[in-house]
Design a protein around this motif. Structure first.
Motif, PDB file in Angstrom:
ATOM      1  N   THR A  26       0.828  -1.213   0.000  1.00  0.00           N
ATOM      2  CA  THR A  26       0.000   0.000   0.000  1.00  0.00           C
ATOM      3  C   THR A  26       0.857   1.255   0.000  1.00  0.00           C
ATOM      4  O   THR A  26       0.610   2.204  -0.766  1.00  0.00           O
ATOM      5  CB  THR A  26      -0.929   0.010   1.227  1.00  0.00           C
ATOM      6  OG1 THR A  26      -1.786  -1.126   1.199  1.00  0.00           O
ATOM      7  CG2 THR A  26      -1.775   1.275   1.254  1.00  0.00           C
ATOM      8  N   LEU A  29       2.773   1.617  -3.371  1.00  0.00           N
ATOM      9  CA  LEU A  29       1.827   1.873  -4.458  1.00  0.00           C
ATOM     10  C   LEU A  29       1.377   3.333  -4.431  1.00  0.00           C
ATOM     11  O   LEU A  29       1.330   4.001  -5.471  1.00  0.00           O
ATOM     12  CB  LEU A  29       0.620   0.946  -4.333  1.00  0.00           C
ATOM     13  CG  LEU A  29      -0.492   1.153  -5.368  1.00  0.00           C
ATOM     14  CD1 LEU A  29      -0.004   0.752  -6.758  1.00  0.00           C
ATOM     15  CD2 LEU A  29      -1.738   0.349  -4.991  1.00  0.00           C
ATOM     16  N   THR A  33       2.519   6.214  -7.209  1.00  0.00           N
ATOM     17  CA  THR A  33       1.434   6.901  -7.911  1.00  0.00           C
ATOM     18  C   THR A  33       1.515   8.404  -7.691  1.00  0.00           C
ATOM     19  O   THR A  33       1.339   9.194  -8.630  1.00  0.00           O
ATOM     20  CB  THR A  33       0.071   6.378  -7.419  1.00  0.00           C
ATOM     21  OG1 THR A  33      -0.008   4.964  -7.645  1.00  0.00           O
ATOM     22  CG2 THR A  33      -1.070   7.058  -8.152  1.00  0.00           C
ATOM     23  N   THR A 140      -4.726  -2.627  -4.401  1.00  0.00           N
ATOM     24  CA  THR A 140      -4.875  -1.714  -5.535  1.00  0.00           C
ATOM     25  C   THR A 140      -6.317  -1.265  -5.696  1.00  0.00           C
ATOM     26  O   THR A 140      -6.593  -0.072  -5.945  1.00  0.00           O
ATOM     27  CB  THR A 140      -4.395  -2.389  -6.829  1.00  0.00           C
ATOM     28  OG1 THR A 140      -3.030  -2.790  -6.671  1.00  0.00           O
ATOM     29  CG2 THR A 140      -4.489  -1.421  -8.004  1.00  0.00           C
ATOM     30  N   GLY A 144      -7.430   2.578  -5.236  1.00  0.00           N
ATOM     31  CA  GLY A 144      -8.154   3.228  -6.319  1.00  0.00           C
ATOM     32  C   GLY A 144      -9.489   3.786  -5.851  1.00  0.00           C
ATOM     33  O   GLY A 144      -9.884   4.895  -6.229  1.00  0.00           O
ATOM     34  N   THR A 217      -2.276   4.481 -11.326  1.00  0.00           N
ATOM     35  CA  THR A 217      -2.347   3.467 -10.273  1.00  0.00           C
ATOM     36  C   THR A 217      -2.257   2.059 -10.857  1.00  0.00           C
ATOM     37  O   THR A 217      -1.542   1.200 -10.330  1.00  0.00           O
ATOM     38  CB  THR A 217      -3.647   3.615  -9.466  1.00  0.00           C
ATOM     39  OG1 THR A 217      -3.724   4.930  -8.910  1.00  0.00           O
ATOM     40  CG2 THR A 217      -3.700   2.596  -8.328  1.00  0.00           C
ATOM     41  N   LEU A 218      -2.965   1.820 -11.951  1.00  0.00           N
ATOM     42  CA  LEU A 218      -2.913   0.509 -12.608  1.00  0.00           C
ATOM     43  C   LEU A 218      -1.521   0.222 -13.167  1.00  0.00           C
ATOM     44  O   LEU A 218      -1.020  -0.908 -13.066  1.00  0.00           O
ATOM     45  CB  LEU A 218      -3.946   0.444 -13.734  1.00  0.00           C
ATOM     46  CG  LEU A 218      -5.417   0.374 -13.314  1.00  0.00           C
ATOM     47  CD1 LEU A 218      -6.314   0.295 -14.545  1.00  0.00           C
ATOM     48  CD2 LEU A 218      -5.673  -0.818 -12.396  1.00  0.00           C
ATOM     49  N   PHE A 221       0.725  -0.646 -10.307  1.00  0.00           N
ATOM     50  CA  PHE A 221       0.424  -2.009  -9.843  1.00  0.00           C
ATOM     51  C   PHE A 221       1.072  -3.048 -10.762  1.00  0.00           C
ATOM     52  O   PHE A 221       1.681  -4.015 -10.285  1.00  0.00           O
ATOM     53  CB  PHE A 221      -1.081  -2.229  -9.788  1.00  0.00           C
ATOM     54  CG  PHE A 221      -1.466  -3.682  -9.733  1.00  0.00           C
ATOM     55  CD1 PHE A 221      -1.305  -4.409  -8.562  1.00  0.00           C
ATOM     56  CD2 PHE A 221      -1.959  -4.333 -10.865  1.00  0.00           C
ATOM     57  CE1 PHE A 221      -1.639  -5.763  -8.516  1.00  0.00           C
ATOM     58  CE2 PHE A 221      -2.296  -5.673 -10.823  1.00  0.00           C
ATOM     59  CZ  PHE A 221      -2.136  -6.391  -9.641  1.00  0.00           C
TER      60      PHE A 221
END
Length: 251
Positions: A26, A29, A33, A140, A144, A217-218, A221
């Motif tokens: 977390t 990520l 981002t 994720t 999101g 974000t994707l 990931f």
């Protein structure tokens, strides 16, 4: 389906490690981002500042002082964000290797039991990958969703960080330059449309969450998942061969 069921059961069994691993994923990520969004944001701000300066010049009836946030300055700010990003990438890889190595030692008995019952290396690897990536997928989705719900708060955070970086580099004092030039030319300027803060504030588009935050974000990931998959594959190959003392796995 059996692989997924086993992964869920194993995550519940190793609850303490799963929580630590999820928090680790977390944190990085979100940070990755954030930094990538800041890089895109400074490019957007560069375009918007140029438009605002053109408006100021139209009110001054003459070219204003040296335009702020030119291409060189944008590159300077981008370099700072990239430097922090590279440091975090190195830290992420080191911590991931350490954490996944500890994870394999924790699961030594399970892995050896899998080999005893006849599971091949690729089957064991599939189990380990699903168990490691499943929490990442959940994290994720949660991140999101949080960014979507608190989009305004996140955009404010981006604004604050970017403005502080500009202030640290002394790139946000344009209004002072305009006032100084006006005084030297004995000009009397009325109602400039931007102050020292609003000039460097990004106007986010309505599609910013989808086009930048969500997609970034994707992408983060996917990059983290690939890195973790490679680390797991390498570590599992080393440890399982070492533990079983066999030179080659049957496929």
């Amino acid at each position: 389906m059996k692989t997924l069921s086993y992964a869920v059961a194993s995550i519940r069994y190793h609850k303490k490690f799963s929580i630590i691993y999820s928090l680790f994923f977390t944190l990085f990520l979100f940070l990755f981002t954030l930094l990538l969004n800041l890089k895109k944001m400074i490019l957007l701000l560069h375009t918007q500042v140029a438009t605002r300066i053109a408006l100021i010049e139209s009110q001054l009836k003459e070219p204003a002082a040296t335009p702020p946030l030119d291409s060189h300055q944008v590159t300077e700010v981008t370099h700072i964000y990239e430097s922090v990003l590279y440091v975090l990438m190195g830290l992420f890889l080191l911590l991931a290797i350490f954490m996944l190595t500890a994870f394999f030692r924790l699961k030594k008995a399970e892995v050896l039991q899998w080999r005893i019952v006849g599971l091949r290396f690729r089957e064991i690897l599939r189990l380990l990958l699903v168990e490691s990536l499943l929490p990442a997928v959940v994290v994720t989705l949660v991140i999101g969703s949080i960014l979507f719900v608190f989009q305004t708060t996140y955009e404010t955070l981006l604004q604050t960080i970017n403005f502080q970086v500009l202030h640290w580099l002394n790139l946000n004092d344009y209004t002072v330059s305009v006032a100084t030039q006006a005084a030297e030319n004995h000009s009397y300027v009325i109602g400039l449309p931007f102050d020292n803060v609003s000039l460097f504030k990004v106007d986010f588009t309505n599609q910013f969450w989808l086009s930048d935050i969500f997609i970034t974000t994707l992408q983060v990931f996917c990059a983290m998942a690939i890195a973790i998959s490679f680390i797991i594959s390498s570590i599992s190959l080393f440890f399982i061969k070492h533990w079983t003392k066999k030179g080659r796995w049957s496929r």
